[in-house]
Each structure stands twice: as C-alpha cells, then as structure tokens.
Write a protein that holds these residues in place. Sequence first.
Motif, short mmCIF file in Angstrom:
data_model
loop_
_atom_site.label_atom_id
_atom_site.label_comp_id
_atom_site.label_asym_id
_atom_site.label_seq_id
_atom_site.Cartn_x
_atom_site.Cartn_y
_atom_site.Cartn_z
N ALA A 9 -11.91 21.44 10.26
CA ALA A 9 -10.72 20.75 9.78
C ALA A 9 -9.47 21.23 10.47
O ALA A 9 -8.40 20.66 10.28
CB ALA A 9 -10.59 20.92 8.27
N ALA A 10 -9.55 22.29 11.26
CA ALA A 10 -8.36 22.88 11.86
C ALA A 10 -7.83 22.01 13.00
O ALA A 10 -8.54 21.20 13.60
CB ALA A 10 -8.68 24.28 12.37
N VAL A 11 -6.55 22.22 13.29
CA VAL A 11 -5.90 21.51 14.39
C VAL A 11 -5.03 22.51 15.15
O VAL A 11 -4.38 23.36 14.55
CB VAL A 11 -5.06 20.32 13.87
CG1 VAL A 11 -3.98 20.78 12.91
CG2 VAL A 11 -4.45 19.53 15.03
N MET A 45 -1.28 25.55 32.65
CA MET A 45 -0.66 26.49 31.70
C MET A 45 -0.93 26.06 30.26
O MET A 45 -1.30 26.87 29.40
CB MET A 45 0.84 26.59 31.97
CG MET A 45 1.59 27.55 31.05
SD MET A 45 2.17 26.80 29.49
CE MET A 45 3.45 25.69 30.11
N LEU A 46 -0.73 24.76 29.98
CA LEU A 46 -0.97 24.26 28.62
C LEU A 46 -2.45 24.35 28.26
O LEU A 46 -2.81 24.69 27.12
CB LEU A 46 -0.46 22.83 28.49
CG LEU A 46 1.06 22.65 28.60
CD1 LEU A 46 1.42 21.16 28.59
CD2 LEU A 46 1.78 23.38 27.46
N ALA A 47 -3.33 24.06 29.22
CA ALA A 47 -4.76 24.18 28.97
C ALA A 47 -5.14 25.62 28.66
O ALA A 47 -5.96 25.89 27.77
CB ALA A 47 -5.55 23.68 30.18
N HIS A 48 -4.52 26.56 29.38
CA HIS A 48 -4.77 27.98 29.11
C HIS A 48 -4.33 28.34 27.70
O HIS A 48 -5.03 29.07 26.97
CB HIS A 48 -4.03 28.84 30.12
CG HIS A 48 -4.03 30.30 29.80
ND1 HIS A 48 -5.15 31.09 29.89
CD2 HIS A 48 -3.02 31.12 29.36
CE1 HIS A 48 -4.85 32.33 29.53
NE2 HIS A 48 -3.58 32.37 29.20
N GLY A 49 -3.16 27.83 27.27
CA GLY A 49 -2.69 28.11 25.93
C GLY A 49 -3.61 27.55 24.87
O GLY A 49 -3.90 28.20 23.86
N ASP A 54 -8.16 28.23 20.94
CA ASP A 54 -9.29 27.36 20.59
C ASP A 54 -10.32 27.40 21.72
O ASP A 54 -10.57 26.40 22.39
CB ASP A 54 -8.78 25.93 20.36
CG ASP A 54 -9.88 24.96 19.95
OD1 ASP A 54 -10.85 25.41 19.30
OD2 ASP A 54 -9.78 23.77 20.30
N PRO A 55 -10.92 28.57 21.97
CA PRO A 55 -11.80 28.73 23.14
C PRO A 55 -13.03 27.84 23.11
O PRO A 55 -13.56 27.49 24.17
CB PRO A 55 -12.17 30.22 23.11
CG PRO A 55 -11.94 30.65 21.70
CD PRO A 55 -10.78 29.83 21.21
N PHE A 275 1.73 28.28 20.49
CA PHE A 275 0.52 27.64 19.98
C PHE A 275 0.11 28.28 18.66
O PHE A 275 0.28 29.47 18.45
CB PHE A 275 -0.64 27.79 20.98
CG PHE A 275 -0.44 27.04 22.26
CD1 PHE A 275 -0.86 25.72 22.40
CD2 PHE A 275 0.18 27.65 23.35
CE1 PHE A 275 -0.67 25.03 23.56
CE2 PHE A 275 0.38 26.96 24.55
CZ PHE A 275 -0.05 25.64 24.64
N ALA A 276 -0.44 27.44 17.78
CA ALA A 276 -0.94 27.93 16.49
C ALA A 276 -2.10 27.07 16.05
O ALA A 276 -2.23 25.91 16.48
CB ALA A 276 0.17 27.88 15.43
N VAL A 277 -2.96 27.62 15.20
CA VAL A 277 -4.07 26.87 14.62
C VAL A 277 -3.79 26.73 13.13
O VAL A 277 -3.59 27.72 12.43
CB VAL A 277 -5.43 27.56 14.86
CG1 VAL A 277 -6.55 26.72 14.26
CG2 VAL A 277 -5.66 27.81 16.34
#
Length: 280
Positions: A9-11, A45-49, A54-55, A275-277
């Motif tokens: 359910a996380a985003v 850079m954004l993909a790395h973040g 969210d690996p 970034f946050a989950v």
Amino acid sequence: MHALVVLLAAVVVGTWNGNWFPSGRAEHRAHPDVEDATITAVAQMLAHGLDAVDPQRTNDVILCLNEIRGPRVASNLVARIGRTNLVVASISAYRRRDRFDQQQDVIVTTLPVVEKGWKKWTPAGKRTPPRGYAFAALQLDPATTAAVYAVHLKSNYRAKGKEAKDLNRDKRTVAVEQLLAQEERAGRGRPVLVAGDMNADKWRKEFADEKIFGLFDAARFLNLLSILPPESRGTHPSRRYGDSALDYIFARGLRPVATPRLVPSEALSDHNAVFAVLAP
C-alpha cells in the motif's frame, strides 16, 4: 501478512526544484545537446533517489517537480527515469509576460489519475503570489483517492530591505492560505500531499516570522523534513550561507514508513531532491 499489506500500500513521494530545467538559465536556452545530456543525467539522479528508498520497485510513485520548462521536457524526463507506467499527471501553464513561463510545476505518477489541473493563485492586490499550483487526484487503492499539490512559493531572491521581505512572506502566506482553503472546501477527508519549493526555512532565524509552517501544523499536516536531524535537512546547499531547508513534503492522512532521504543533485540544480515512503 500485515507487514506485506503495508508494503504493497506504500507510495514513494519525491520533490525537486530543477533550477530552470533543463537549461539552467532564466531567459536563454542552452545548446540542445547540453539540454539533452542534462535531461538524461537528471533522470538518472531521480531514478537513484527512487531506488534508494524503494530498491525492490514494489511501490507506486508520486513526484512533484518545480522549474520545469514545459510538457515536452517533462515527458522526455519521465521517459528516461525507467519506472514502468510513470507518466506526467499534471503540469501548469503559467505565463511570463508574452510567453509561457519556464518555471512550470509538474506532478508525475504511476498511480491512476482521477482528476488533474492547475490554477493560478487568486489575486490579492500587491500580496498576490506568483505562479499557482499543479493538482492531481490520484487513486491510492480502490477506496482511497489522494489530493496532490505541487507548489513553488515566492522567494526572497533580490529582496532588499525589510519591506520587500515582508511582502514576499505575505505572498507565501496568501498562497498557503488559499491552498488550504481550497482543500477544506473539497471537504472529503481524503489524504493530501503538498510538496515543492516553499522558499522558506522553518528552522532558520531569518524566517522566524514565517506563517506557512504554522498554517500547515494547524491543518494537521506532517512536515516530513522535521523527522530528519537538523544537519540532514539541507535541500538548498550553500557554502557561503549554510544549507537551507527549502523543499518540503507535507502529508495529511498518510504516514511515513521509513526515514525521508535527501539525494544530492550533483550540480544539476541548486536544490537537492527529497524522497519519502508513505502509507495510508
């Protein structure tokens, strides 16, 4: 089983100011090859973040971006991030004199888009804020739709003297008051995210009279940067003035399930990404 449900359910929520992306210049374009290389580098850079928080790439994504030139640039950037189903959900169309502004606000997501649009702030005389907001209502799950606002508030850049700075602070206040009133009128009790460059630092002395943070607190929003220790909140690095916390994610009806993370822009912008989950 409960932990698995929370994970699904996380985003992932992120915000970043692109600094006149992709040219890095206010009124002039960089060479097309330079801009193309910048778009690719920022996508990486954004993909790395995203991968840092969210690996496993199991969560949906919401990104709120500032200072993006326009729809074509936004689409090119999104296509290079490498996340399946990632699309531009909403982009503003602010004008700058006789042309479209090169500082548009953008919402990018993998979630179903229920509603989208953008709006300029309502005129308030000399206190009228610049720009406005991009908006999207996104379906988190079959029973939950979240309201997302991407904003870029008035800065103190080139403001000399107390009067000019006070007026800029008033413009930031008016913008947040209007946004919160807009969401209050919606009256749906839905989760809400407000993210972007607030151009104010909750913890620096020169912003001691700032009202926007109190407004978000009173409206029961969580300031995700407040979870981080003071030395880790610097979204706008500066060797001369010290790092400032200017870029924020405010959440209501969603809770963090991991510590937020700042990702350096590596000279691609004067702002770091956040970034946050989150989960309902």
